[in-house]
Design a protein around this motif. Structure first.
Motif, PDB file in Angstrom:
ATOM      1  N   SER A  27       0.341  34.817  41.957  1.00 32.00           N
ATOM      2  CA  SER A  27      -0.609  35.818  41.158  1.00 32.00           C
ATOM      3  C   SER A  27      -1.856  35.880  41.895  1.00 32.00           C
ATOM      4  CB  SER A  27      -0.893  34.925  39.703  1.00 32.00           C
ATOM      5  OG  SER A  27       0.117  35.137  38.685  1.00 32.00           O
ATOM      6  N   VAL A  28      -2.089  35.064  43.071  1.00 38.63           N
ATOM      7  CA  VAL A  28      -3.222  34.830  43.467  1.00 38.63           C
ATOM      8  C   VAL A  28      -3.655  36.385  43.939  1.00 38.63           C
ATOM      9  CG1 VAL A  28      -4.726  33.897  45.046  1.00 38.63           C
ATOM     10  CG2 VAL A  28      -3.914  32.328  42.951  1.00 38.63           C
ATOM     11  N   PRO A  29      -2.284  36.307  45.401  1.00 36.33           N
ATOM     12  CA  PRO A  29      -2.910  37.241  46.175  1.00 36.33           C
ATOM     13  C   PRO A  29      -2.302  39.286  45.343  1.00 36.33           C
ATOM     14  CG  PRO A  29      -0.556  37.127  46.949  1.00 36.33           C
ATOM     15  CD  PRO A  29      -1.430  35.772  45.216  1.00 36.33           C
ATOM     16  N   ALA A  30      -1.750  38.591  44.156  1.00 34.82           N
ATOM     17  CA  ALA A  30      -1.500  40.258  43.354  1.00 34.82           C
ATOM     18  C   ALA A  30      -2.815  39.747  42.249  1.00 34.82           C
ATOM     19  CB  ALA A  30      -0.230  39.459  41.369  1.00 34.82           C
ATOM     20  N   THR A  81      -1.195  40.606  34.574  1.00 36.03           N
ATOM     21  CA  THR A  81       0.138  40.352  36.361  1.00 36.03           C
ATOM     22  C   THR A  81      -0.126  38.699  35.909  1.00 36.03           C
ATOM     23  OG1 THR A  81      -1.375  41.414  37.463  1.00 36.03           O
ATOM     24  CG2 THR A  81      -0.663  39.594  38.240  1.00 36.03           C
ATOM     25  N   PRO A  82      -0.178  37.712  34.845  1.00 37.50           N
ATOM     26  CA  PRO A  82      -0.075  36.692  34.739  1.00 37.50           C
ATOM     27  C   PRO A  82       1.438  36.184  34.042  1.00 37.50           C
ATOM     28  CG  PRO A  82      -2.398  36.218  35.119  1.00 37.50           C
ATOM     29  CD  PRO A  82      -1.906  37.628  34.984  1.00 37.50           C
ATOM     30  N   PHE A  83       1.611  37.796  33.279  1.00 39.48           N
ATOM     31  CA  PHE A  83       2.570  37.716  32.846  1.00 39.48           C
ATOM     32  C   PHE A  83       3.896  37.521  33.372  1.00 39.48           C
ATOM     33  CE2 PHE A  83      -0.222  39.079  29.070  1.00 39.48           C
ATOM     34  CZ  PHE A  83       0.243  37.529  28.459  1.00 39.48           C
ATOM     35  N   ILE A  84       3.597  38.318  34.625  1.00 36.90           N
ATOM     36  CA  ILE A  84       4.862  38.036  35.595  1.00 36.90           C
ATOM     37  C   ILE A  84       5.719  36.939  35.944  1.00 36.90           C
ATOM     38  CG2 ILE A  84       5.816  39.528  37.706  1.00 36.90           C
ATOM     39  CD1 ILE A  84       5.088  41.317  35.105  1.00 36.90           C
ATOM     40  N   VAL A 144       1.948  47.227  42.022  1.00 35.49           N
ATOM     41  CA  VAL A 144       1.973  46.714  43.666  1.00 35.49           C
ATOM     42  C   VAL A 144       0.974  44.686  43.203  1.00 35.49           C
ATOM     43  CG1 VAL A 144       0.698  46.886  45.514  1.00 35.49           C
ATOM     44  CG2 VAL A 144       1.353  48.598  44.862  1.00 35.49           C
ATOM     45  N   PRO A 145       0.746  45.382  41.977  1.00 30.75           N
ATOM     46  CA  PRO A 145      -0.298  44.365  41.898  1.00 30.75           C
ATOM     47  C   PRO A 145       0.963  43.103  41.418  1.00 30.75           C
ATOM     48  CG  PRO A 145      -2.096  45.050  41.400  1.00 30.75           C
ATOM     49  CD  PRO A 145      -0.798  46.080  41.376  1.00 30.75           C
TER      50      PRO A 145
END
Length: 647
Positions: free
Chosen positions: A399-402, A422-425, A390-391
């Protein structure tokens, strides 16, 4: 009056909340979309507030969503609870209904998606359902705005009424019934602001003292908590059996199930889309098709048109300023700074909108829940789980809401790993950078290069998870039936993404464009320069150039763009545009790939860092962005140096 909306995940709570309040909260069909309660005034009722609680299956605390919902209901005690039940799966929803009824708060049972049940040949006897439950029950369809007026009239009438009392079967053990009724009455009697103390972990006396409880009140809370622990422990199995038995009898008497056409259709589709072997290749194929349509077939022509429009507008404005005798420095600031910087970012608005159009179709149809399911096994092999999907999915947008949505992961270490990777996405803010570089250096292969970057980001996240691997537990989630995406939901998501992107362009990007132009137009003694190579920005970029030279991009303009990219990734494009960089001549194919790899992996924007700080703490957040930037540097260095040896 405060109305709390409660129910299972994917029952339509947030859809109903948006309908009641006019809000535009994102609606998803998998757990974790609503992490914290959200509130808003109900349209047409100046004194009525609706609160959207996270989707939960039980009030017994396990996941963060359940804790959030339970804390609110016990601590705040709303005037009315609207319990939303999926009419197609009433057995699951009614278990939560019974638990909510035991809190002693007036409530309504709203059977949502009744249109789907009716079209499938099913029905509910609401008169008998209300009589047996002791709770007013009625049909609604939040997505089609059916039955909502009746629901709100009933909610207004329910405020201040006696709380419900479930008529459990006489065969239920009397000691259990007495205990449930006793605890419910004592919770109701306890002052609302003290009720949440029941949920406190650790030293009860210290917590009670900090909020001003007297010794006698503290003792009452202590005894009540012991009783609840006893009920949840020794009697839990008997209570659960009693509830499920009651629900079985209730459904048999009041509900005629449909023919199950939609369920059978979903099962047939799932045989292919969730296949053990073909499920993941199909998912990858679908995503590659979306990227192809977004960046080549549909998005590219729209982006080119937007660039022409913004270019014509900037030229027309420049001529107008020239005719009105505007001083050269102000004209340069407006046309070469603000218009060039903001316009270069806004030209990618069509591409962003197209991408989220396709993603919203997948999500609204029910396929994204399947994606979480089929990716659970590979994610568990790298220490994550399907919940981490989900994230990671939300990370494709921002990336913030993730990072914030990682709160739904119960395991603390797994939550930290998810926040770290997550920031790698690739977020939407990086898309303009990808598009500009690929259009200038790889005009025929832009879609393939961008798809490769997305896969590389996923690979970096997987490798990090593997390094920090922790055995993860099983992942249980509801797979909704496949539904035709609604135009309202799709357009709402597109509008929200477009609005957020435009808002960033007119705030962060505008300010950074002005700052970049000023730094590029003045030297260290604050004198206007004709050559930007003599500017303050050139001096700052030149300091960083030796660091990035081994990666293939030692030009001071590129280094300056990377620095401004820390504020927002779109600033990389606006910086290069304001500086008048000829990207086609500035990069070779190899250095362009190296640059894109670094952009993909290096530290996220300042807003994402703030979200990481909130979830991880300052020390861990700093370590996280340091790790991400180090990975970016090593990866880009490896790509460039090996590429030089091979080519």
């Amino acid at each position: 009056m405060i109305i709390a909306l409660a129910g299972n995940p994917n029952c339509g709570k947030t859809t109903l909340f948006n309908l009641l309040t006019g809000s535009r909260q994102h609606v998803g069909n998998f757990p974790g979309v609503t992490v914290e309660q959200k509130s808003g005034l109900v349209r047409g009722f100046s004194d009525v507030t609706a609160v959207d609680l996270p989707g939960i299956y039980s009030l017994y605390p396990y996941s963060p969503e359940e804790i959030t919902a339970r804390d609110y209901l016990l601590g705040e005690r709303p005037d009315v609870i609207i319990d939303i039940i999926d009419a197609g799966a009433p057995e699951r929803g009614l278990y939560l209904t019974l638990q909510l009824a035991e809190l002693g708060i007036p409530m309504i049972a709203a059977f949502n998606m009744m249109d789907e049940l009716s079209s499938d040949g099913g029905s509910v006897n609401f008169e008998q359902m209300s009589a047996r439950l002791g709770i007013p029950s009625l049909p609604i369809s939040a997505s089609k705005n059916e039955g909502i007026d009746s629901l709100m009239k009933l909610a207004a009438a329910m405020a201040g009424k006696k709380p419900p009392k479930i008529s459990y079967p006489e065969s239920a053990p009397s000691v259990i019934l007495d205990e449930i009724e006793n605890i419910a009455a004592r919770i109701t009697f306890l002052p609302p602001r003290y009720a949440a103390i029941l949920l406190t972990d650790g030293n009860l006396s210290e917590t009670a003292h900090s909020v001003g409880l007297t010794d006698s009140e503290t003792e009452r809370v202590r005894r009540l908590r012991e009783d609840m622990e006893l009920l949840c422990g020794d009697c839990a199995e008997a209570v659960a059996d009693m509830r499920y038995g009651f629900i079985e009898q209730l459904c048999a008497a009041c509900i005629i199930k449909g023919q199950g056409k939609s369920k059978l259709r979903s099962e047939r589709i799932d045989r292919l889309l969730t296949h053990r072997v073909w499920g993941i290749p199909i998912f990858i194929g679908i995503m590659l098709l979306i990227f192809r349509l977004t960046f080549s077939v549909i998005g590219a022509p729209l982006q080119a048109l937007a660039e022409q429009l913004f270019g014509c507008g900037r030229d027309a404005l420049g001529e107008l300023l020239e005719q009105t005798g505007t001083v050269p420095w102000l004209k340069g600031l407006i046309t070469e700074g603000i218009c060039a910087g903001v316009g270069s970012v806004l030209s990618f608005l069509p591409t962003i909108t197209v991408l989220f159009f396709f993603l919203s179709l997948l999500e609204d149809s029910g396929y994204m829940a399947r994606a979480a399911f089929i990716l659970d096994a590979p994610l568990r092999k790298i220490g994550l789980s399907g919940r981490s999907f989900v994230p990671l999915l939300i990370g494709f947008g921002c990336s913030v809401p993730a990072i914030m949505s990682a709160k739904t992961i119960p395991d603390k270490r797994m939550r930290w790993i998810t926040v770290l990777v997550t920031p790698f996405i690739s977020c939407g803010a990086r898309l303009p950078v990808y598009a500009v570089i690929t259009a200038a250096v790889f005009p025929k292969y832009g879609g393939a290069v961008i798809a490769g970057l997305y896969l590389l980001g996923i690979g970096a996240a997987a490798l990090t998870g593997l390094i920090m691997k922790k055995e993860s537990g099983g992942f249980i989630m509801e797979l909704p039936t496949y539904r035709m995406p609604t135009a309202r939901s799709v357009l709402l998501l597109m509008w929200e993404k477009a609005k957020d992107f435009a808002a960033r362009a007119f705030t962060v990007i505008l300010l950074s464009s002005v700052l970049i132009w000023l730094l590029e137009s003045f030297d260290l003694r604050f004198g206007l320069v004709s050559d930007s190579g003599e500017s303050i920005l050139a001096a700052l970029g030149s300091l960083a150039a030796p660091i990035f030279a081994p990666l293939g991009f030692g030009d001071w303009r590129v280094c300056a763009a990377l620095i401004t990219g820390i504020t927002a990734k779109e600033s990389v494009v606006s910086t290069l545009t304001v500086l008048g960089a000829d990207i086609g001549k500035m990069f070779t194919p190899l250095s362009a790939i190296s640059f894109l790899v670094f952009i993909l992996l290096y530290m996220p924007c300042a807003a994402a860092f703030a979200a990481m700080k909130k979830e991880l703490g300052l020390k861990r957040a700093i370590l996280a962005v340091g790790y991400e930037t180090a990975v970016a540097y090593i990866a880009a260095l490896t790509v460039f140096q090996i590429g030089k040896l091979l080519f």
